[in-house]
Scaffold this active site. Structure first.
Site, PDB file in Angstrom:
ATOM      1  N   ASP A 194      -6.228  14.587  41.490  1.00 39.73           N
ATOM      2  CA  ASP A 194      -5.611  13.259  41.515  1.00 39.73           C
ATOM      3  C   ASP A 194      -4.122  13.420  41.816  1.00 39.73           C
ATOM      4  O   ASP A 194      -3.662  14.517  42.159  1.00 39.73           O
ATOM      5  CB  ASP A 194      -5.844  12.522  40.189  1.00 39.73           C
ATOM      6  CG  ASP A 194      -5.076  13.152  39.028  1.00 39.73           C
ATOM      7  OD1 ASP A 194      -4.521  14.262  39.190  1.00 39.73           O
ATOM      8  OD2 ASP A 194      -5.017  12.519  37.950  1.00 39.73           O
ATOM      9  N   LYS A 205     -13.431  12.869  44.457  1.00 38.42           N
ATOM     10  CA  LYS A 205     -12.642  12.993  43.233  1.00 38.42           C
ATOM     11  C   LYS A 205     -13.432  12.503  42.023  1.00 38.42           C
ATOM     12  O   LYS A 205     -13.511  13.186  40.996  1.00 38.42           O
ATOM     13  CB  LYS A 205     -11.332  12.211  43.360  1.00 38.42           C
ATOM     14  CG  LYS A 205     -10.403  12.388  42.161  1.00 38.42           C
ATOM     15  CD  LYS A 205      -9.070  11.693  42.378  1.00 38.42           C
ATOM     16  CE  LYS A 205      -9.189  10.201  42.166  1.00 38.42           C
ATOM     17  NZ  LYS A 205      -7.876   9.516  42.181  1.00 38.42           N
TER      18      LYS A 205
END
Length: 212
Positions: free
Chosen positions: A138, A120
């Site tokens: 997210d 991420k």
């Protein structure tokens, strides 16, 4: 959901959010990297408060290493998990100097090899610092993708792959921030503001609260 709807959704989001970007404050790729590492399980507001004091004093790998572990902790102690994050940042800075001449690398593999950097975080850096068409999934993007049915998936990697496949080409670069900001301010977790939503008629959410 068909591709025509997805095109309409991203066209409207892009019109509603003309300058989609991160709400983390930074001026270099290195500052962004540190801010993103600090932002895990923390708010952007909280990170910005800490980095507003840290970056004027130390905003290079060398300067942060000169602070030392305890010195760094003093600046970020208001952020959750600051002990682990400080240790990772110290290691990360050493890795940047040892392997990358102090520069933030521009490939996913090299980024993910850094301490405290997962997929991420790597995607955020590649997209925001280097303009690559990556989407970091997210909690906001995961929720919006599943709720609207833009790219439903059981886990973040599944959602990321579907977004990568289905986001219209012209919106690939900004899709990450468009979805985050939409999720943060309109398609919020507890009670989405469907009545104020620019994509409410295109969204396939089953429980729309149109009067919200």
């Amino acid at each position: 959901m068909n591709q025509q709807k997805r095109q309409g959704i991203f066209d409207r989001l892009a019109e509603a959010i003309p300058e989609p970007t991160t709400e983390l404050n930074y001026s270099t790729a290195f500052e962004l990297l540190i801010a993103v590492v600090l932002s895990a399980q923390a708010t952007d507001v909280g990170v910005n408060k800490a980095t507003a004091k840290l970056f004027p004093v130390a905003n290079t790998p060398e300067a942060i290493l000169a602070l030392g572990l305890e010195g760094l902790k003093a600046y970020i102690k208001t952020i959750g998990l600051f002990n682990a994050k400080a240790a990772n940042i110290i290691s990360l800075c050493q890795q940047l100097l040892d392997k990358h001449k102090g520069k933030v690398p521009e490939t996913r593999a090299e980024l993910e090899a850094l301490a405290g950097v997962g997929r991420k975080t790597a995607n955020v850096i590649l997209n925001t610092a280097f303009g690559q068409h990556t989407i970091a999934v997210d909690t906001h993007i995961f929720r919006v993708s599943n709720r609207t049915k833009i790219a439903p998936g059981k886990n973040v990697l599944e959602v990321e792959r579907k977004l990568d496949k289905w986001v219209p080409k012209g919106h690939k670069k900004n899709a990450h921030h468009l979805l985050i900001l939409h999720g943060r301010y309109t398609c919020v977790a507890r009670k989405p503001k469907c009545g104020q939503c620019v994509i409410a008629d295109l969204c396939e959410y089953d429980n729309k609260a149109v009067n919200s």
